[in-house]
Design a protein around this motif. Sequence first.
Motif, mmCIF file in Angstrom:
data_model
loop_
_atom_site.group_PDB
_atom_site.id
_atom_site.type_symbol
_atom_site.label_atom_id
_atom_site.label_comp_id
_atom_site.label_asym_id
_atom_site.label_seq_id
_atom_site.Cartn_x
_atom_site.Cartn_y
_atom_site.Cartn_z
ATOM 1 N N MET A 84 -8.825 3.588 -4.434
ATOM 2 C CA MET A 84 -7.788 2.581 -4.282
ATOM 3 C C MET A 84 -8.460 1.213 -4.473
ATOM 4 O O MET A 84 -9.257 0.795 -3.631
ATOM 5 N N THR A 85 -8.184 0.547 -5.589
ATOM 6 C CA THR A 85 -8.861 -0.715 -5.882
ATOM 7 C C THR A 85 -7.854 -1.799 -6.215
ATOM 8 O O THR A 85 -6.746 -1.524 -6.670
ATOM 9 N N GLY A 86 -8.257 -3.035 -5.975
ATOM 10 C CA GLY A 86 -7.410 -4.175 -6.312
ATOM 11 C C GLY A 86 -8.264 -5.395 -6.588
ATOM 12 O O GLY A 86 -9.469 -5.415 -6.311
ATOM 13 N N THR A 87 -7.614 -6.428 -7.117
ATOM 14 C CA THR A 87 -8.296 -7.683 -7.436
ATOM 15 C C THR A 87 -7.419 -8.852 -7.035
ATOM 16 O O THR A 87 -6.219 -8.843 -7.274
ATOM 17 N N ILE A 88 -8.065 -9.844 -6.426
ATOM 18 C CA ILE A 88 -7.390 -11.109 -6.101
ATOM 19 C C ILE A 88 -8.120 -12.206 -6.848
ATOM 20 O O ILE A 88 -9.336 -12.345 -6.749
ATOM 21 N N ILE A 89 -7.380 -12.963 -7.648
ATOM 22 C CA ILE A 89 -7.931 -14.140 -8.335
ATOM 23 C C ILE A 89 -7.467 -15.355 -7.536
ATOM 24 O O ILE A 89 -6.264 -15.563 -7.358
ATOM 25 N N VAL A 90 -8.423 -16.146 -7.056
ATOM 26 C CA VAL A 90 -8.100 -17.332 -6.261
ATOM 27 C C VAL A 90 -8.401 -18.563 -7.105
ATOM 28 O O VAL A 90 -9.535 -18.778 -7.520
ATOM 29 N N GLU A 91 -7.346 -19.335 -7.377
ATOM 30 C CA GLU A 91 -7.457 -20.553 -8.184
ATOM 31 C C GLU A 91 -7.324 -21.772 -7.288
ATOM 32 O O GLU A 91 -6.840 -21.669 -6.168
ATOM 33 N N PRO A 92 -7.735 -22.947 -7.820
ATOM 34 C CA PRO A 92 -7.612 -24.167 -7.012
ATOM 35 C C PRO A 92 -6.166 -24.496 -6.673
ATOM 36 O O PRO A 92 -5.245 -24.082 -7.275
ATOM 37 N N MET A 120 0.905 -1.148 0.000
ATOM 38 C CA MET A 120 0.000 0.000 0.000
ATOM 39 C C MET A 120 0.942 1.195 0.000
ATOM 40 O O MET A 120 1.585 1.496 1.004
ATOM 41 N N LYS A 121 1.036 1.828 -1.171
ATOM 42 C CA LYS A 121 2.054 2.863 -1.337
ATOM 43 C C LYS A 121 1.545 3.898 -2.331
ATOM 44 O O LYS A 121 1.072 3.530 -3.411
ATOM 45 N N GLY A 122 1.640 5.177 -1.965
ATOM 46 C CA GLY A 122 1.169 6.225 -2.874
ATOM 47 C C GLY A 122 -0.326 6.159 -3.094
ATOM 48 O O GLY A 122 -0.802 6.437 -4.197
ATOM 49 N N ILE A 123 -1.065 5.772 -2.066
ATOM 50 C CA ILE A 123 -2.527 5.615 -2.127
ATOM 51 C C ILE A 123 -2.913 4.665 -3.270
ATOM 52 O O ILE A 123 -3.814 4.918 -4.063
ATOM 53 N N ALA A 124 -2.193 3.554 -3.352
ATOM 54 C CA ALA A 124 -2.477 2.523 -4.361
ATOM 55 C C ALA A 124 -1.995 1.172 -3.843
ATOM 56 O O ALA A 124 -1.138 1.101 -2.964
ATOM 57 N N TYR A 125 -2.579 0.114 -4.397
ATOM 58 C CA TYR A 125 -2.107 -1.251 -4.128
ATOM 59 C C TYR A 125 -1.094 -1.609 -5.204
ATOM 60 O O TYR A 125 -1.321 -1.358 -6.388
ATOM 61 N N GLU A 126 0.027 -2.193 -4.806
ATOM 62 C CA GLU A 126 1.053 -2.648 -5.764
ATOM 63 C C GLU A 126 1.421 -4.087 -5.442
ATOM 64 O O GLU A 126 1.941 -4.333 -4.357
ATOM 65 N N PRO A 127 1.151 -5.055 -6.312
ATOM 66 C CA PRO A 127 0.468 -4.920 -7.590
ATOM 67 C C PRO A 127 -1.039 -4.767 -7.388
ATOM 68 O O PRO A 127 -1.586 -5.131 -6.357
ATOM 69 N N LYS A 128 -1.662 -4.271 -8.419
ATOM 70 C CA LYS A 128 -3.104 -4.021 -8.381
ATOM 71 C C LYS A 128 -3.909 -5.328 -8.477
ATOM 72 O O LYS A 128 -5.007 -5.415 -7.955
ATOM 73 N N GLN A 129 -3.344 -6.331 -9.146
ATOM 74 C CA GLN A 129 -4.006 -7.630 -9.270
ATOM 75 C C GLN A 129 -3.009 -8.733 -8.973
ATOM 76 O O GLN A 129 -1.868 -8.676 -9.426
ATOM 77 N N VAL A 130 -3.455 -9.729 -8.207
ATOM 78 C CA VAL A 130 -2.621 -10.898 -7.914
ATOM 79 C C VAL A 130 -3.440 -12.161 -8.146
ATOM 80 O O VAL A 130 -4.664 -12.142 -8.069
ATOM 81 N N THR A 131 -2.742 -13.230 -8.436
ATOM 82 C CA THR A 131 -3.365 -14.547 -8.553
ATOM 83 C C THR A 131 -2.728 -15.444 -7.509
ATOM 84 O O THR A 131 -1.496 -15.540 -7.430
ATOM 85 N N VAL A 132 -3.572 -16.086 -6.700
ATOM 86 C CA VAL A 132 -3.111 -16.973 -5.642
ATOM 87 C C VAL A 132 -3.895 -18.278 -5.724
ATOM 88 O O VAL A 132 -4.803 -18.409 -6.548
ATOM 89 N N HIS A 133 -3.554 -19.204 -4.857
ATOM 90 C CA HIS A 133 -4.262 -20.489 -4.785
ATOM 91 C C HIS A 133 -5.008 -20.584 -3.462
ATOM 92 O O HIS A 133 -4.644 -19.925 -2.481
ATOM 93 N N VAL A 134 -6.036 -21.409 -3.441
ATOM 94 C CA VAL A 134 -6.770 -21.653 -2.207
ATOM 95 C C VAL A 134 -5.761 -22.083 -1.138
ATOM 96 O O VAL A 134 -4.902 -22.927 -1.384
ATOM 97 N N GLY A 135 -5.846 -21.479 0.017
ATOM 98 C CA GLY A 135 -4.931 -21.775 1.111
ATOM 99 C C GLY A 135 -3.779 -20.788 1.225
ATOM 100 O O GLY A 135 -3.093 -20.740 2.247
ATOM 101 N N ASP A 136 -3.567 -19.989 0.178
ATOM 102 C CA ASP A 136 -2.528 -18.968 0.239
ATOM 103 C C ASP A 136 -3.013 -17.795 1.094
ATOM 104 O O ASP A 136 -4.202 -17.612 1.314
#
Length: 105
Positions: A97-105, A30-46
């Motif tokens: 300030m917006t972000g996205t998390i993609i959660v994969e199996p 959380m830096k400069g009133i933004a999320y870095e990175p704006k989008q991440v992809t993780v797995h269930v359990g992360d």
Amino acid sequence: MRKLAILVAVALGMPGSPAFPVGTTQPILMKGIAYEPKQVTVHVGDTVEWDNQDIVAHTATAKDRSWEVDIRPGKNGRMAMNAIGRIDYICRYHPNMTGTIIVEP
């Protein structure tokens, strides 16, 4: 003594011990009133860990309001991702300030 040996075997992942998935941690700044990175992809359990490097408080708040992590300046907060899907989130204090998390199996 036998219980201790079993606990050590489980901790070391020796043959015959149950397998427990170990998730990873995905950092987000959380830096400069933004999320870095704006989008991440993780797995269930992360776990996603936000690190607030700004001088003001921020949140990571799911847009559906199902969860929120409130993080003071210079602190961090975490959330385990336990379900597959797309999670759009915002800072409640700074809605631009917006972000996205993609959660994969």
